[in-house]
Structure formats: structure tokens, C-alpha cells
Write a protein that holds these residues in place. Structure first.
Motif, PDB file in Angstrom:
ATOM      1  N   VAL A  80      46.328  48.788  36.691  1.00 25.90           N
ATOM      2  CA  VAL A  80      46.893  50.046  36.330  1.00 25.90           C
ATOM      3  C   VAL A  80      45.889  50.760  37.381  1.00 25.90           C
ATOM      4  O   VAL A  80      46.003  51.326  38.706  1.00 25.90           O
ATOM      5  CB  VAL A  80      47.154  50.454  35.533  1.00 25.90           C
ATOM      6  N   LEU A  81      44.908  51.415  36.831  1.00 27.82           N
ATOM      7  CA  LEU A  81      43.735  52.520  37.327  1.00 27.82           C
ATOM      8  C   LEU A  81      43.002  51.618  38.619  1.00 27.82           C
ATOM      9  O   LEU A  81      43.085  51.921  39.429  1.00 27.82           O
ATOM     10  CB  LEU A  81      42.224  52.748  36.434  1.00 27.82           C
ATOM     11  N   LYS A  82      42.322  50.272  37.730  1.00 29.99           N
ATOM     12  CA  LYS A  82      41.584  49.790  39.311  1.00 29.99           C
ATOM     13  C   LYS A  82      42.413  49.581  40.897  1.00 29.99           C
ATOM     14  O   LYS A  82      41.811  48.791  41.581  1.00 29.99           O
ATOM     15  CB  LYS A  82      41.006  48.223  38.752  1.00 29.99           C
ATOM     16  N   ARG A  83      44.089  48.552  40.289  1.00 25.73           N
ATOM     17  CA  ARG A  83      44.930  48.683  40.464  1.00 25.73           C
ATOM     18  C   ARG A  83      45.023  49.541  42.148  1.00 25.73           C
ATOM     19  O   ARG A  83      44.842  49.499  43.618  1.00 25.73           O
ATOM     20  CB  ARG A  83      46.257  47.922  41.181  1.00 25.73           C
ATOM     21  N   LYS A  84      45.621  50.218  41.576  1.00 24.36           N
ATOM     22  CA  LYS A  84      45.680  51.965  42.645  1.00 24.36           C
ATOM     23  C   LYS A  84      44.845  51.716  43.625  1.00 24.36           C
ATOM     24  O   LYS A  84      45.334  52.944  44.403  1.00 24.36           O
ATOM     25  CB  LYS A  84      46.022  52.711  41.571  1.00 24.36           C
ATOM     26  N   PHE A  85      43.322  52.103  42.598  1.00 20.93           N
ATOM     27  CA  PHE A  85      41.921  52.694  43.363  1.00 20.93           C
ATOM     28  C   PHE A  85      41.899  51.088  44.484  1.00 20.93           C
ATOM     29  O   PHE A  85      41.819  52.289  45.341  1.00 20.93           O
ATOM     30  CB  PHE A  85      40.670  52.849  42.493  1.00 20.93           C
ATOM     31  N   TYR A  86      42.271  50.290  44.478  1.00 17.72           N
ATOM     32  CA  TYR A  86      41.941  49.234  45.566  1.00 17.72           C
ATOM     33  C   TYR A  86      43.309  50.181  46.990  1.00 17.72           C
ATOM     34  O   TYR A  86      43.135  49.645  47.297  1.00 17.72           O
ATOM     35  CB  TYR A  86      42.059  47.574  44.771  1.00 17.72           C
ATOM     36  N   GLN A  87      44.351  49.547  46.046  1.00 22.30           N
ATOM     37  CA  GLN A  87      45.232  49.978  46.743  1.00 22.30           C
ATOM     38  C   GLN A  87      45.186  51.374  47.852  1.00 22.30           C
ATOM     39  O   GLN A  87      44.984  51.100  49.114  1.00 22.30           O
ATOM     40  CB  GLN A  87      46.376  50.428  46.637  1.00 22.30           C
ATOM     41  N   ARG A  88      44.417  52.191  47.378  1.00 21.85           N
ATOM     42  CA  ARG A  88      44.053  53.129  48.078  1.00 21.85           C
ATOM     43  C   ARG A  88      43.632  53.339  48.811  1.00 21.85           C
ATOM     44  O   ARG A  88      43.221  53.678  49.553  1.00 21.85           O
ATOM     45  CB  ARG A  88      44.219  54.582  46.712  1.00 21.85           C
ATOM     46  N   ALA A  89      42.360  52.027  48.765  1.00 16.41           N
ATOM     47  CA  ALA A  89      40.866  52.514  49.198  1.00 16.41           C
ATOM     48  C   ALA A  89      41.367  51.141  50.042  1.00 16.41           C
ATOM     49  O   ALA A  89      40.157  51.242  51.218  1.00 16.41           O
ATOM     50  CB  ALA A  89      40.118  52.167  48.264  1.00 16.41           C
ATOM     51  N   GLY A  90      42.086  50.862  50.826  1.00 15.22           N
ATOM     52  CA  GLY A  90      42.808  49.565  51.339  1.00 15.22           C
ATOM     53  C   GLY A  90      41.951  48.586  51.215  1.00 15.22           C
ATOM     54  O   GLY A  90      41.417  47.695  52.385  1.00 15.22           O
ATOM     55  N   VAL A  91      41.583  48.106  50.353  1.00 14.86           N
ATOM     56  CA  VAL A  91      41.253  46.116  49.864  1.00 14.86           C
ATOM     57  C   VAL A  91      42.697  45.578  49.986  1.00 14.86           C
ATOM     58  O   VAL A  91      43.096  45.654  50.034  1.00 14.86           O
ATOM     59  CB  VAL A  91      40.697  46.182  48.905  1.00 14.86           C
ATOM     60  N   ARG A  92      42.343  45.348  51.721  1.00 11.01           N
ATOM     61  CA  ARG A  92      43.180  44.092  51.896  1.00 11.01           C
ATOM     62  C   ARG A  92      43.778  43.558  50.966  1.00 11.01           C
ATOM     63  O   ARG A  92      44.525  43.046  50.929  1.00 11.01           O
ATOM     64  CB  ARG A  92      42.579  42.844  53.236  1.00 11.01           C
ATOM     65  N   GLU A  93      43.478  42.602  50.447  1.00 11.90           N
ATOM     66  CA  GLU A  93      43.699  41.921  49.005  1.00 11.90           C
ATOM     67  C   GLU A  93      43.423  41.999  47.576  1.00 11.90           C
ATOM     68  O   GLU A  93      41.643  42.271  47.692  1.00 11.90           O
ATOM     69  CB  GLU A  93      44.521  40.250  48.888  1.00 11.90           C
ATOM     70  N   TYR A  94      43.543  42.255  46.358  1.00 15.17           N
ATOM     71  CA  TYR A  94      43.292  42.303  44.848  1.00 15.17           C
ATOM     72  C   TYR A  94      44.148  41.101  44.185  1.00 15.17           C
ATOM     73  O   TYR A  94      44.913  41.260  44.169  1.00 15.17           O
ATOM     74  CB  TYR A  94      43.697  43.523  44.601  1.00 15.17           C
ATOM     75  N   TRP A  95      43.079  40.308  43.935  1.00 12.78           N
ATOM     76  CA  TRP A  95      43.339  39.483  42.869  1.00 12.78           C
ATOM     77  C   TRP A  95      43.331  40.005  41.211  1.00 12.78           C
ATOM     78  O   TRP A  95      42.413  39.526  41.256  1.00 12.78           O
ATOM     79  CB  TRP A  95      43.166  37.864  43.466  1.00 12.78           C
ATOM     80  N   ILE A  96      44.662  39.971  40.658  1.00 14.78           N
ATOM     81  CA  ILE A  96      44.163  39.407  39.091  1.00 14.78           C
ATOM     82  C   ILE A  96      44.319  38.485  38.553  1.00 14.78           C
ATOM     83  O   ILE A  96      45.556  37.834  38.896  1.00 14.78           O
ATOM     84  CB  ILE A  96      44.878  40.661  38.675  1.00 14.78           C
ATOM     85  N   VAL A  97      43.721  37.838  37.961  1.00 15.54           N
ATOM     86  CA  VAL A  97      43.271  36.398  37.470  1.00 15.54           C
ATOM     87  C   VAL A  97      43.300  37.143  35.853  1.00 15.54           C
ATOM     88  O   VAL A  97      43.602  36.806  35.630  1.00 15.54           O
ATOM     89  CB  VAL A  97      41.776  35.566  37.414  1.00 15.54           C
ATOM     90  N   ASP A  98      44.847  36.227  35.498  1.00 16.89           N
ATOM     91  CA  ASP A  98      45.920  36.488  33.737  1.00 16.89           C
ATOM     92  C   ASP A  98      45.120  34.695  33.175  1.00 16.89           C
ATOM     93  O   ASP A  98      45.838  33.533  33.343  1.00 16.89           O
ATOM     94  CB  ASP A  98      46.859  37.033  33.883  1.00 16.89           C
ATOM     95  N   LEU A  99      44.151  34.497  32.583  1.00 15.25           N
ATOM     96  CA  LEU A  99      44.237  32.930  31.942  1.00 15.25           C
ATOM     97  C   LEU A  99      45.155  32.922  30.604  1.00 15.25           C
ATOM     98  O   LEU A  99      45.213  31.793  31.280  1.00 15.25           O
ATOM     99  CB  LEU A  99      41.997  33.557  31.318  1.00 15.25           C
ATOM    100  N   ASP A 100      45.133  33.737  30.239  1.00 17.31           N
ATOM    101  CA  ASP A 100      46.389  33.536  29.444  1.00 17.31           C
ATOM    102  C   ASP A 100      47.906  33.194  30.431  1.00 17.31           C
ATOM    103  O   ASP A 100      48.532  32.218  28.846  1.00 17.31           O
ATOM    104  CB  ASP A 100      45.949  34.767  28.101  1.00 17.31           C
ATOM    105  N   ALA A 101      48.195  33.485  31.529  1.00 16.11           N
ATOM    106  CA  ALA A 101      49.495  33.421  32.076  1.00 16.11           C
ATOM    107  C   ALA A 101      49.233  32.014  32.491  1.00 16.11           C
ATOM    108  O   ALA A 101      50.140  31.792  33.299  1.00 16.11           O
ATOM    109  CB  ALA A 101      50.318  34.640  32.141  1.00 16.11           C
ATOM    110  N   ARG A 102      47.680  31.755  33.090  1.00 15.53           N
ATOM    111  CA  ARG A 102      47.664  30.557  34.152  1.00 15.53           C
ATOM    112  C   ARG A 102      48.272  31.060  35.184  1.00 15.53           C
ATOM    113  O   ARG A 102      49.178  30.477  35.752  1.00 15.53           O
ATOM    114  CB  ARG A 102      48.267  29.132  33.854  1.00 15.53           C
ATOM    115  N   LEU A 103      48.116  32.149  35.610  1.00 14.02           N
ATOM    116  CA  LEU A 103      48.709  32.678  36.817  1.00 14.02           C
ATOM    117  C   LEU A 103      47.577  33.888  37.677  1.00 14.02           C
ATOM    118  O   LEU A 103      46.779  34.209  37.038  1.00 14.02           O
ATOM    119  CB  LEU A 103      49.620  33.183  36.771  1.00 14.02           C
ATOM    120  N   ILE A 104      48.091  34.034  38.508  1.00 13.34           N
ATOM    121  CA  ILE A 104      46.796  35.206  39.808  1.00 13.34           C
ATOM    122  C   ILE A 104      49.106  36.318  40.855  1.00 13.34           C
ATOM    123  O   ILE A 104      48.728  35.947  40.885  1.00 13.34           O
ATOM    124  CB  ILE A 104      46.008  34.789  40.408  1.00 13.34           C
TER     125      ILE A 104
END
Length: 187
Positions: A122-146
Motif C-alpha cells: 500500500v504505502l510504498k506502492r503508492k509512493f513508487y507510483q507517484r514518484a514515477g518508478v517505471r516498475e515495482y515488483w512485489i515478490v510474494d514468497l508464500d504465494a510464489r508470485l510477483i
């Protein structure tokens, strides 16, 4: 456990930099202090594998520089973040020498931990989107997905098979076998 500071204070990047080095990671976004303990082993193993894959690709194509935390990335005045792994480009195209040389992030990666999931999603994702980070990956070890986020998206692209990352149109993308990566790290 990641948690905001106990006092209700508006934190600045300078105040965060002045905190003592105690093995915890300190970040602030929009004045909110985030405190994170040392990560677990599987988190670090995933970071190591991802960093190797991304760094190999970035060196091959010659775009940006792969860096890992701890770091002092100030994409917007007053905010200080420490992505687990990131690909940075300097403001003037030269080689990075200091944290303040970072102009933009082509990629930011966070590996979820139980204590950081809310902040990362939530917090970091919205921040990275506002800051213009071209891609943001959230790696979920438990669900085995990105989860792949780009600026302006309301929902992520959820990837569990092959993730393609193309930091510049003129180069062929990195093809990341997500299932094989998770098998290597977790099995």
C-alpha cells in the motif's frame, strides 16, 4: 515488525539519516517513519538470486545500475526509501557516486515479509507510483508470485510463470522464469 514510530511526528529524510545504526532499516514516506527488523533467511536468498539475474541482464544491456539496500533513496523531497533491490539511473547520465545522484528508478523490488506486507503493498506502492518508478515488483514468497506495478495502475499484473522486464524499448527484455526462481529459492 514494521511499525510507525510511537510518537506522532512528521519525520524528514535528514532526521531518519541521523538515527543510530542499530541493525534496523529506517525509511520515511510522507513524514511517516517505517522501522523494519532484519529480514528472514528466505527473504535474503530470494534477494540474492533476483539481484544476480537482474545485474547480469543490466550489465549485458548497459542500462542503469543494480543496487540493494541498505540505501538512502530520496525520490521526492522529504521521503527516504530503501527498496530491497533497485535499478537506478543518474540525473545526468553519468555513473552514480552518491545517493543524491539518483534521478529515477527503472525498477524497485520488495520481497514481502509478514511484518512489511502492508507497507510494501500500500504505502510504498503508492509512493513508487507517484514518484514515477517505471516498475515495482512485489515478490510474494508464500504465494510464489510477483505482482508487477507501473505508474497509474489500480491493479497489479500478477505473474507466476514468465515475467518480462524491458527497461528500454531498444533492447530485448529479460525473461524471468518465476516458477523456476521460486523452486530454486524455496524447494
Amino acid at each position: 515488525m514494521a511499525m510507525p514510530a510511537l510518537e506522532s511526528q512528521y519525520w524528514t529524510a535528514a532526521e531518519v539519516r541521523a538515527l543510530p545504526e542499530d541493525g534496523k532499516r529506517y525509511e520515511c514516506i510522507d513524514g511517516e517513519l517505517l522501522v523494519t527488523p532484519a529480514p528472514r533467511l528466505l527473504h535474503q536468498r530470494m534477494l540474492s538470486e533476483l539481484q544476480h539475474l537482474i545485474r547480469t541482464f543490466v550489465k549485458q544491456v548497459g542500462v542503469g545500475e543494480v543496487i540493494h539496500s541498505p540505501a538512502d533513496v530520496e525520490l521526492k523531497a522529504g521521503s527516504l526509501v530503501q527498496p530491497d533491490i533497485f535499478v537506478a539511473v543518474s540525473r545526468d547520465g553519468s555513473r552514480l557516486r552518491t545517493w543524491s545522484d539518483i534521478g529515477t528508478l527503472l525498477l524497485a523490488v520488495e520481497v514481502l515479509s509478514p511484518s512489511t506486507a502492508r507497507y510494501d503493498r500500500v504505502l510504498k506502492r503508492k509512493f513508487y507510483q507517484r514518484a514515477g518508478v517505471r516498475e515495482y515488483w512485489i515478490v510474494d514468497l508464500d504465494a510464489r508470485l510477483i505482482e508487477r506495478w507501473t505508474p497509474g495502475q489500480d491493479r497489479p499484473e500478477v505473474v507466476s510463470d514468465t515475467l518480462e522486464w524491458q527497461p528500454a524499448e531498444a533492447i530485448a527484455p529479460l525473461g524471468l522464469d518465476v516458477a523456476a526462481l521460486f523452486a530454486l529459492v524455496l524447494d
